[in-house]
Design a protein around this motif. Structure first.
Motif, PDB file in Angstrom:
ATOM      1  N   ALA A  28       0.826  -1.207   0.000  1.00 41.05           N
ATOM      2  CA  ALA A  28       0.000   0.000   0.000  1.00 41.05           C
ATOM      3  C   ALA A  28       0.859   1.256   0.000  1.00 41.05           C
ATOM      4  N   THR A  29       1.987   1.207   0.706  1.00 45.26           N
ATOM      5  CA  THR A  29       2.893   2.364   0.732  1.00 45.26           C
ATOM      6  C   THR A  29       3.455   2.653  -0.654  1.00 45.26           C
ATOM      7  N   ALA A  30       3.883   1.582  -1.347  1.00 48.69           N
ATOM      8  CA  ALA A  30       4.426   1.761  -2.699  1.00 48.69           C
ATOM      9  C   ALA A  30       3.356   2.296  -3.653  1.00 48.69           C
ATOM     10  N   ARG A  31       2.144   1.748  -3.556  1.00 50.03           N
ATOM     11  CA  ARG A  31       1.065   2.212  -4.424  1.00 50.03           C
ATOM     12  C   ARG A  31       0.659   3.646  -4.092  1.00 50.03           C
ATOM     13  N   PHE A  32       0.699   3.982  -2.818  1.00 54.67           N
ATOM     14  CA  PHE A  32       0.360   5.353  -2.418  1.00 54.67           C
ATOM     15  C   PHE A  32       1.342   6.351  -3.032  1.00 54.67           C
ATOM     16  N   ARG A  33       2.619   6.022  -2.998  1.00 54.05           N
ATOM     17  CA  ARG A  33       3.611   6.945  -3.550  1.00 54.05           C
ATOM     18  C   ARG A  33       3.403   7.154  -5.041  1.00 54.05           C
ATOM     19  N   MET A  36       0.223   9.146  -5.475  1.00 54.05           N
ATOM     20  CA  MET A  36       0.448  10.518  -5.039  1.00 54.05           C
ATOM     21  C   MET A  36       1.211  11.314  -6.089  1.00 54.05           C
ATOM     22  N   ASP A  37       2.177  10.686  -6.725  1.00 54.90           N
ATOM     23  CA  ASP A  37       2.929  11.357  -7.788  1.00 54.90           C
ATOM     24  C   ASP A  37       2.009  11.760  -8.935  1.00 54.90           C
ATOM     25  N   ARG A  38       1.090  10.864  -9.313  1.00 52.57           N
ATOM     26  CA  ARG A  38       0.168  11.175 -10.405  1.00 52.57           C
ATOM     27  C   ARG A  38      -0.793  12.295 -10.008  1.00 52.57           C
ATOM     28  N   ALA A  39      -1.284  12.242  -8.774  1.00 52.88           N
ATOM     29  CA  ALA A  39      -2.206  13.281  -8.323  1.00 52.88           C
ATOM     30  C   ALA A  39      -1.512  14.636  -8.233  1.00 52.88           C
ATOM     31  N   THR A  40      -0.250  14.638  -7.791  1.00 57.20           N
ATOM     32  CA  THR A  40       0.499  15.892  -7.682  1.00 57.20           C
ATOM     33  C   THR A  40       0.745  16.497  -9.055  1.00 57.20           C
ATOM     34  N   GLU A  41       1.052  15.640 -10.025  1.00 57.08           N
ATOM     35  CA  GLU A  41       1.288  16.129 -11.384  1.00 57.08           C
ATOM     36  C   GLU A  41       0.034  16.775 -11.969  1.00 57.08           C
ATOM     37  N   ALA A  42      -1.139  16.244 -11.624  1.00 52.64           N
ATOM     38  CA  ALA A  42      -2.387  16.776 -12.179  1.00 52.64           C
ATOM     39  C   ALA A  42      -2.939  17.945 -11.383  1.00 52.64           C
ATOM     40  N   GLU A  43      -2.436  18.161 -10.160  1.00 49.28           N
ATOM     41  CA  GLU A  43      -3.006  19.171  -9.267  1.00 49.28           C
ATOM     42  C   GLU A  43      -2.907  20.582  -9.850  1.00 49.28           C
ATOM     43  N   ALA A  44      -1.710  20.974 -10.266  1.00 51.16           N
ATOM     44  CA  ALA A  44      -1.520  22.339 -10.759  1.00 51.16           C
ATOM     45  C   ALA A  44      -2.347  22.589 -12.022  1.00 51.16           C
ATOM     46  N   PHE A 250     -11.116  10.876  -9.375  1.00 51.49           N
ATOM     47  CA  PHE A 250     -10.641   9.495  -9.377  1.00 51.49           C
ATOM     48  C   PHE A 250      -9.233   9.405  -8.792  1.00 51.49           C
ATOM     49  N   LEU A 251      -8.386  10.373  -9.119  1.00 53.93           N
ATOM     50  CA  LEU A 251      -7.028  10.359  -8.575  1.00 53.93           C
ATOM     51  C   LEU A 251      -7.038  10.531  -7.056  1.00 53.93           C
ATOM     52  N   ASP A 252      -7.845  11.464  -6.564  1.00 56.56           N
ATOM     53  CA  ASP A 252      -7.942  11.675  -5.119  1.00 56.56           C
ATOM     54  C   ASP A 252      -8.448  10.418  -4.420  1.00 56.56           C
ATOM     55  N   SER A 256      -6.381   8.372  -1.563  1.00 58.92           N
ATOM     56  CA  SER A 256      -6.988   8.205  -0.239  1.00 58.92           C
ATOM     57  C   SER A 256      -7.166   6.734   0.114  1.00 58.92           C
ATOM     58  N   GLU A 257      -7.501   5.915  -0.878  1.00 56.75           N
ATOM     59  CA  GLU A 257      -7.652   4.480  -0.617  1.00 56.75           C
ATOM     60  C   GLU A 257      -6.347   3.863  -0.141  1.00 56.75           C
ATOM     61  N   GLN A 258      -5.258   4.189  -0.809  1.00 55.08           N
ATOM     62  CA  GLN A 258      -3.972   3.595  -0.433  1.00 55.08           C
ATOM     63  C   GLN A 258      -3.501   4.092   0.929  1.00 55.08           C
ATOM     64  N   ILE A 259      -3.772   5.368   1.243  1.00 54.20           N
ATOM     65  CA  ILE A 259      -3.421   5.876   2.572  1.00 54.20           C
ATOM     66  C   ILE A 259      -4.215   5.130   3.642  1.00 54.20           C
ATOM     67  N   ALA A 260      -5.514   4.980   3.407  1.00 55.88           N
ATOM     68  CA  ALA A 260      -6.359   4.296   4.383  1.00 55.88           C
ATOM     69  C   ALA A 260      -5.907   2.852   4.583  1.00 55.88           C
ATOM     70  N   ARG A 261      -5.567   2.178   3.490  1.00 57.15           N
ATOM     71  CA  ARG A 261      -5.118   0.784   3.616  1.00 57.15           C
ATOM     72  C   ARG A 261      -3.764   0.712   4.312  1.00 57.15           C
ATOM     73  N   MET A 262      -2.875   1.639   4.009  1.00 61.74           N
ATOM     74  CA  MET A 262      -1.563   1.661   4.646  1.00 61.74           C
ATOM     75  C   MET A 262      -1.700   1.856   6.154  1.00 61.74           C
ATOM     76  N   VAL A 263      -2.549   2.794   6.563  1.00 60.18           N
ATOM     77  CA  VAL A 263      -2.752   3.055   7.991  1.00 60.18           C
ATOM     78  C   VAL A 263      -3.410   1.856   8.667  1.00 60.18           C
ATOM     79  N   ALA A 264      -4.402   1.263   8.007  1.00 61.09           N
ATOM     80  CA  ALA A 264      -5.099   0.120   8.594  1.00 61.09           C
ATOM     81  C   ALA A 264      -4.159  -1.073   8.773  1.00 61.09           C
TER      82      ALA A 264
END
Length: 306
Positions: A28-33, A36-44, A250-252, A256-264
């Motif tokens: 989950a940590t690897a998938r989150f990273r 997150m990279d894809r979401a950050t690229e699309a944010e701006a 969809f990116l968000d 969020s799914e990967q963060i939640a799974r990583m924490v769980a």
């Protein structure tokens, strides 16, 4: 001795589960990273194009786009719910589904005919378990949603809105704020708001927290020179803005799914570690008690022989 063996067997089982949860946490940590990279690229890009559409919609008084048109009263709406295909993600799916179910009930109470589309096996299962009508379901959007797939979905929603088949499109998903905070929100994407491109109807559970941010001063309207004309530019950029904003949802949701799974999984691993330590202490006590009884039997037998 039987009690000590049972404790050993249980400790091995817990240790095996700990290895599984630890592995799932790393995945989950690897998938989150990556997500997150894809979401950050699309944010701006998402923010800038939304600001541009908002400015164009406000400053160009002589032109309009049908995707800006608000229809009152709303007679028919479409509710898109974004969940995950897999579980073991803490309260991720539960928060989204509770917000979606409340929104659906509110729409029904207002007399609005609501079509519901769900992305993710967990959401589909929930909706079918409740025996609620489901217009469409999607399971192809994993932790790496592709823009081409979302674009096809967006084009269908645009066509439905322009034909008058729906008067509003709401998306229920988990909005990524930061690594420690993700909120389940209900965001209206159609019609496209002009005053605030990020306007949303928040989940009641998170509305108070969102209100605490405060309102910043709105920037002054930027004057634009339209070449060749404002209407042509709006016809091109407004649909693109909607597609990008839907893709950002969809990116968000994926982040969020990967963060939640990583924490769980991190919490499950820690609980397993604590349980292994407790079982080890219980085994040591049981073993010590068994040794004491064996020594007592030996001493007793020796005394009897004398």
């Amino acid at each position: 001795m039987a009690k000590a063996r049972a404790i050993i067997k249980r400790r091995k089982a817990v240790d095996n589960i700990r290895k599984i949860t630890r592995t799932m946490e790393l995945i989950a940590t690897a998938r989150f990273r990556k997500a997150m990279d894809r979401a950050t690229e699309a944010e701006a890009y998402t923010k800038k194009i939304a600001e541009l559409v908002s400015d164009l919609g406000e400053t160009s008084q002589n032109v309009a786009h049908p995707l800006f048109a608000k229809r009152e009263p709303v007679k028919r709406s479409l509710l898109l719910v974004l969940t995950s295909n897999r579980g073991l993600a803490g309260g991720y799916n539960g928060n989204v589904l509770r917000a979606a179910f409340r929104t659906y009930q509110d729409l029904q109470a207002d007399g609005v005919v609501s079509d519901v589309e769900v992305s993710g096996k967990r959401g589909v299962t929930f909706w079918k378990y409740r025996k609620l009508p489901l217009t469409a379901s999607y399971t192809q959007y994993e932790d790496r949603p592709q823009f081409d797939d979302v674009e096809k979905l967006a084009e269908r929603y645009i066509a439905m809105f322009l034909k008058g088949e729906i008067d509003r499109l709401d998306v229920v998903y988990t909005e990524y704020v930061n690594a420690a905070r993700q909120n389940a929100v209900v965001k209206t994407l159609l019609p496209i708001p002009t005053a605030d491109p990020g306007a949303s109807r928040p989940n009641p559970e998170t509305a108070d927290a969102a209100a605490g941010k405060g309102a910043g001063a709105k920037a002054e309207a930027v004057p634009y020179e339209y070449i060749p004309d404002a209407q042509g530019i709006l016809e091109e950029i407004v649909p693109v803005s909607f597609k990008v904003r839907l893709f950002k949802c969809f990116l968000d949701a994926a982040v969020s799914e990967q963060i939640a799974r990583m924490v769980a999984m991190r919490g499950a691993t820690q609980n397993a570690d604590d349980l292994v330590k407790e079982l080890t202490r219980s085994y040591n006590r049981a073993r010590q008690s068994q040794i004491t009884r064996d020594l007592a039997d030996i001493v007793g037998a020796a005394a009897a022989l004398k």
